[in-house]
Every structure is written in structure tokens, then in C-alpha cells.
Design a protein around this motif. Structure first.
Motif, PDB file in Angstrom:
ATOM      1  N   VAL A   1      -3.307  -4.874   0.140  1.00 12.11           N
ATOM      2  CA  VAL A   1      -2.580  -5.751   1.302  1.00 12.11           C
ATOM      3  C   VAL A   1      -1.394  -4.995   1.648  1.00 12.11           C
ATOM      4  CG1 VAL A   1      -1.979  -8.111   2.360  1.00 12.11           C
ATOM      5  CG2 VAL A   1      -3.748  -8.094   0.661  1.00 12.11           C
TER       6      VAL A   1
ATOM      7  N   GLY B   1       0.775  -1.362  -0.053  1.00 15.36           N
ATOM      8  CA  GLY B   1      -0.046   0.014  -0.211  1.00 15.36           C
ATOM      9  C   GLY B   1       0.691   1.276   0.104  1.00 15.36           C
TER      10      GLY B   1
ATOM     11  N   GLN C   1      11.441   6.916  -7.367  1.00 15.11           N
ATOM     12  CA  GLN C   1      10.831   8.209  -6.893  1.00 15.11           C
ATOM     13  C   GLN C   1       9.406   8.239  -6.766  1.00 15.11           C
ATOM     14  OE1 GLN C   1      12.552  11.459  -6.674  1.00 15.11           O
ATOM     15  NE2 GLN C   1      14.055   9.934  -6.172  1.00 15.11           N
ATOM     16  N   LEU C   2       8.826   9.244  -5.827  1.00 11.94           N
ATOM     17  CA  LEU C   2       7.487   9.199  -5.539  1.00 11.94           C
ATOM     18  C   LEU C   2       6.809   9.478  -6.792  1.00 11.94           C
ATOM     19  CD1 LEU C   2       5.124   9.324  -3.549  1.00 11.94           C
ATOM     20  CD2 LEU C   2       5.792  11.785  -2.945  1.00 11.94           C
TER      21      LEU C   2
ATOM     22  N   GLY D   1       3.739   3.645   2.487  1.00 12.52           N
ATOM     23  CA  GLY D   1       5.040   3.046   1.975  1.00 12.52           C
ATOM     24  C   GLY D   1       6.105   3.940   2.496  1.00 12.52           C
TER      25      GLY D   1
ATOM     26  N   SER E   1       2.523  -3.281   6.592  1.00 14.02           N
ATOM     27  CA  SER E   1       2.919  -2.145   7.712  1.00 14.02           C
ATOM     28  C   SER E   1       1.696  -1.040   7.401  1.00 14.02           C
ATOM     29  CB  SER E   1       4.150  -1.359   7.330  1.00 14.02           C
ATOM     30  OG  SER E   1       4.463  -0.381   8.302  1.00 14.02           O
TER      31      SER E   1
ATOM     32  N   ASN F   1      11.541  -5.637  -2.391  1.00  9.90           N
ATOM     33  CA  ASN F   1      10.892  -6.548  -1.434  1.00  9.90           C
ATOM     34  C   ASN F   1      10.189  -7.573  -2.316  1.00  9.90           C
ATOM     35  OD1 ASN F   1      11.205  -4.814   0.795  1.00  9.90           O
ATOM     36  ND2 ASN F   1       9.921  -3.501   0.343  1.00  9.90           N
TER      37      ASN F   1
ATOM     38  N   SER G   1      10.982  -1.310  -1.996  1.00  7.44           N
ATOM     39  CA  SER G   1      12.097  -1.592  -1.486  1.00  7.44           C
ATOM     40  C   SER G   1      12.650  -1.283  -0.295  1.00  7.44           C
ATOM     41  CB  SER G   1      13.298  -0.916  -2.742  1.00  7.44           C
ATOM     42  OG  SER G   1      12.811   0.018  -2.908  1.00  7.44           O
TER      43      SER G   1
ATOM     44  N   ALA H   1       0.637  -9.087   6.006  1.00 12.42           N
ATOM     45  CA  ALA H   1       1.718  -9.323   4.726  1.00 12.42           C
ATOM     46  C   ALA H   1       1.247 -10.457   3.809  1.00 12.42           C
ATOM     47  CB  ALA H   1       3.043  -9.760   5.206  1.00 12.42           C
TER      48      ALA H   1
ATOM     49  N   GLY I   1       6.415   0.249  -9.894  1.00 10.62           N
ATOM     50  CA  GLY I   1       6.852   1.087  -8.851  1.00 10.62           C
ATOM     51  C   GLY I   1       8.581   0.688  -8.249  1.00 10.62           C
TER      52      GLY I   1
END
Ligand SMILES: Cc1cc2nc3c(=O)[nH]c(=O)nc-3n(C[C@H](O)[C@H](O)[C@H](O)COP(=O)(O)OP(=O)(O)OC[C@H]3O[C@@H](n4cnc5c(N)ncnc54)[C@H](O)[C@@H]3O)c2cc1C
Length: 403
Positions: free
Chosen positions: A120, A99, A374-375, A127, A123, A332, A202, A170, A365
Motif C-alpha cells: 500500500v 512502496g 541510504q538507498l 519512495g 503516493s 512517517n 521519512s 494511504a 528502512g
């Protein structure tokens, strides 16, 4: 849990990463809280110590019913604030894994097209952007925007379209059951969908040197903007990594300390020529190439006091107040190894339509090979992949409708 106005109190310190995580988690779920910084209000330490057998454990979170949590995990926080961590359905059109800005943007687009979307998030929504102190290069915010605020805004926008978000949950594995993919969650639940979008981002890479894990947040950091000010007036700071991030952040750190040493494992710096020139000509910076950090040493207070360096087989101890690591990002994507094609650094390979090597599974992403980390690009990739998902679902529906 929305729009709670209960006077929950979070005790912590501005430099404490777990405090930031807890605050972001609460903000992302719109749980109102009062923040007490113990450095600004040392008298409040008594409240914390009274509940932790005399120890100053932060964050300590006090609940209106008199209960408290010390250094809670997100799962513990989620349970305590009454978050639902179970999916409402067994089947969705799209399951978004992660997310962050990418996943939330894709979810927003999908939900606006009436897709049933489940996000899902292991955390809290937002992000990496959500845990960033301040973002200054995201268009539309001329004065910059706090990461937590941006995350909260994105989450609210997504929820307006009834996207279901599971926080502190997770995704553990994916299994193909064509044309569906089964998604196993850390709660033990399994949901399925014809489309799964992997937007897991990541994580900062570590050096793996001795002592590092114990000192993260206690002198070993990954963000100069976040933690640099804590070392105002120090004599020496170490930057590990000679790429663009390392040199940029190293230059930034010179405003807080007398001297910055940049340590680079390879024989050359890899940052742009302009940055290299700035660093080499800086009177209070020095560069050590072909040098590795072999250990992080803690002092009696449990905080970093020195790093051990190795150069040409010789070891040396360098006293420093903190070490900032800029040695890359770890995708990730470990939970997908063996299922999807990854590049040699572990990022997910996609084609130009953001399709992975498995039909129905897309990636976008920071976790995608070739993305720009980058965002603004993450948000852009979220929108771009949502369109590809739409085409895929339409083609699937056509194929199913055909006699
Ligand atoms: C300290 C810091 C400062 C930054 N500053 C800037 C800046 O100033 N400007 C800028 O443009 N960019 C900045 N960035 C980069 C920017 O935040 C990222 O490019 C962007 O957040 C990437 O978005 P993403 O959604 O692809 O991944 P992420 O933001 O990494 O989100 C991925 C999400 O997936 C979740 N996840 C991972 N694995 C699983 C799993 N198995 N199951 C469920 N969920 C999972 C994670 O918890 C995370 O919330 C910064 C990043 C950091 C860390």
C-alpha cells in the motif's frame, strides 16, 4: 494500467516539485507521456494558459481525449489513468505499508516465496529514491541511475511476481486482532494479515518558521542537487542546518552562487571536522551559529526574497535567492503513535530481527530507528526483514498446526 502508449502531454518546468511528482507517478505506472519544459519551450505556455484562464499553472497535463488536469493530486491522477485503488482480497500473508525501496524489496522476496503480498503506497512506488533526480552511489550502476528509472525497474520486477500494489492509497491505522492485524486504508477498505511491514520512510523536516509552507518549491528547497542549478548566477543562497547534509550541500551550491550562508541554530556545527574545515576555509561561505530562521519572506512574484534571522535576541534580514533546508528527517510514523514503541525522534524501535514492540508488525528502512537512511541500506533492510517475516510466518503456521 500498463504499457499505455497514448500521447499524454505534461507541461511543466524542471524546478517544479509537483511536476516531478506527477512525472514520477506516470512513469511508475508506465503511462507514456511527452514532457514539455516551458522554460525551454516558452511558446508552449499558450497551451497551458488557454486551459487555466490565462494562468501558467504547472504541471498541466493534457489527455488524448482533450481533457486536462491542472496541478493534480496523485489520487486525481490515479483516477484519471484508471488505476485500481481497491484491494483484490480481504486477507493477505503480508501487508507492506510503503512502496519505497525497502517495501518493494521485501515484497519481492515475499512474493518469490509464494506469500500473498499487498503493498500500500500513498503516493507512487519508488519512495524517496523515485523522486531523486540521480543516484550515484547505488551499486550496479557505474554511470549512476535516475531515481524515476530505478523506481520503475523495481516496480516492474515486483509486479513480475504478481505483488498487488495499491498506489495513491494511504494506510490510516493498524489494529491488532491477534494473530492478525487489521489495516485501514484511506479508501475506507480494511484488509488483514498476520504480518504487517511498516516501511513508510521519512520526510524532510521543516523549520516551522513563518512563511515557509507557502514558499516550498518557490525558493525554499530540500535538495541542492535538484534545485541548486535554478539559482545559477544568484548573489546569495542560505543553507539552514549545520550537519553533514547542510555543509555538503552548501559546498555544492557554491558553484551556482556568489555566496552561501550556513545558518545553524545550535552554538556549534555538527558536521564532520573535515567538512567544517572545508566550509570555514571557503572564501565564499560563511557560518552563523546560534542563529535561527524566524521567517521566510516572499517578494511580489510570490517567490522567496529574504530570510529573517534571529541571533541573541536581535533580528536581521538577509536577502537571498533561495534557502535550502537540511534540518533532519521526520519519520512517517505518526499514524502509529501510541501503538508501537517509537524513539524520542519518532522513529520505530525494533529488535535485531526488525520486530517492533507488537507481535506480527515489523519495521525496516528509513522509518526504523538506527537505520542509515541510504538507498542501498534500505534495499538491504528490505531483504533482511523479508527473511525475518518468513521465520515468523513459519512459526505461526507450526503453532497453528500443533494440536
Ligand atoms: C532528494 C533525495 C535524494 C537522495 N539521494 C540519495 C542518494 O544519492 N543515495 C542514497 O543512498 N540515498 C539517497 N536518498 C535516500 C534514499 O532515497 C532513502 O534512504 C530510501 O529511499 C529509503 O527507502 P524507504 O523505502 O525506507 O523509504 P522511502 O523511500 O521514504 O519510502 C517510503 C514510502 O512509504 C510511503 N508512505 C509513507 N507513509 C505511508 C502511509 N501511511 N501509507 C502508505 N504509504 C506510506 C511513502 O509515500 C514512500 O513512498 C535520497 C533521498 C532524497 C529524498
Amino acid at each position: 494500467v500498463s504499457d499505455s502508449t497514448e500521447p499524454l502531454v505534461v507541461y511543466g518546468a524542471s524546478w517544479c516539485p509537483d511536476c516531478r511528482r506527477a512525472k514520477q507517478f506516470l512513469a511508475a505506472h508506465r503511462v507514456a507521456y511527452r514532457w514539455v519544459d516551458l522554460e525551454e519551450h516558452p511558446e508552449a505556455s499558450a497551451e497551458v494558459e488557454a486551459r487555466n484562464d490565462g494562468k501558467r499553472i504547472i504541471p498541466t497535463i493534457l489527455f488524448p481525449d482533450g481533457g486536462f488536469l491542472a496541478e493534480p493530486t496523485n489520487e486525481e491522477l490515479a483516477d484519471r489513468i484508471g488505476l485500481v485503488r481497491r484491494a483484490m482480497a480481504d486477507e493477505y500473508d503480508v501487508v507492506v505499508v510503503g512502496g519505497g525501496p525497502t517495501g518493494l524489496t521485501a515484497a519481492l522476496y515475499g512474493a518469490r516465496e509464494n506469500q500473498r503480498v499487498l503493498v500500500v503506497e500513498r503516493s507512487a512506488p519508488g519512495g524517496q529514491a523515485g523522486v531523486t533526480e540521480r543516484l550515484d552511489n547505488y551499486p550496479g550502476f557505474p554511470e549512476g541511475v535516475g531515481g524515476a528509472e530505478l523506481a520503475e525497474r523495481m516496480t516492474r520486477q515486483v509486479e513480475r511476481y504478481n505483488v498487488e500494489i495499491l498506489s495513491a492509497v494511504a494506510v490510516e491505522s493498524l489494529a491488532l486482532d491477534a494473530p492478525m492485524t487489521r489495516v485501514t486504508l484511506s479508501t475506507g477498505d480494511v484488509v488483514s494479515a498476520p504480518v504487517v511491514l511498516v516501511a513508510t520512510g521519512s520526510t524532510y523536516r521543516r523549520t516551522g518558521a513563518h512563511g515557509e509552507a507557502d514558499l516550498i518549491g518557490a525558493g525554499v528547497h530540500f535538495c541542492a542537487t535538484c534545485d541548486g542549478p535554478f539559482y545559477r548566477g544568484s548573489r546569495e543562497l542560505v543553507v539552514v542546518g549545520g550537519g553533514n547534509s547542510g555543509l555538503e550541500e552548501g559546498l555544492f551550491l557554491t558553484q551556482f552562487t556568489d555566496h552561501v550562508t550556513v545558518v545553524q541554530a545550535g552554538p556549534e556545527l555538527t558536521a564532520s571536522a573535515l567538512l567544517q574545515e572545508k566550509v570555514r576555509s571557503h572564501p565564499r561561505m560563511s557560518v552563523r551559529t546560534s542563529t535561527t530562521v524566524t521567517a521566510f519572506e516572499a517578494g511580489p512574484t510570490g517567490k522567496l526574497t529574504a530570510v529573517e534571522l534571529e541571533h541573541a535576541g536581535a533580528r536581521e534580514r538577509l536577502e537571498c535567492a533561495a534557502a535550502f533546508l537540511f534540518v533532519g528527517l521526520e519519520p512517517n510514523a505518526g499514524f502509529l503513535a501510541g501503538m508501537l514503541e517509537l524513539d524520542d525522534r519518532g522513529f520505530i524501535r525494533t529488535d535485531e530481527r526488525m520486530r517492533t514492540s507488537v507481535a506480527g508488525i515489523f519495521a525496516a528502512g528509513d522509518v526504523r530507528a538506527g537505520s542509515t537512511k541510504q538507498l542501498a541500506s534500505a534495499v538491504g533492510e528490505g531483504a533482511a526483514v523479508a527473511l525475518q517475516v518468513r521465520y515468523y510466518l513459519e512459526a505461526l503456521a507450526d503453532a497453528t498446526a500443533r494440536p
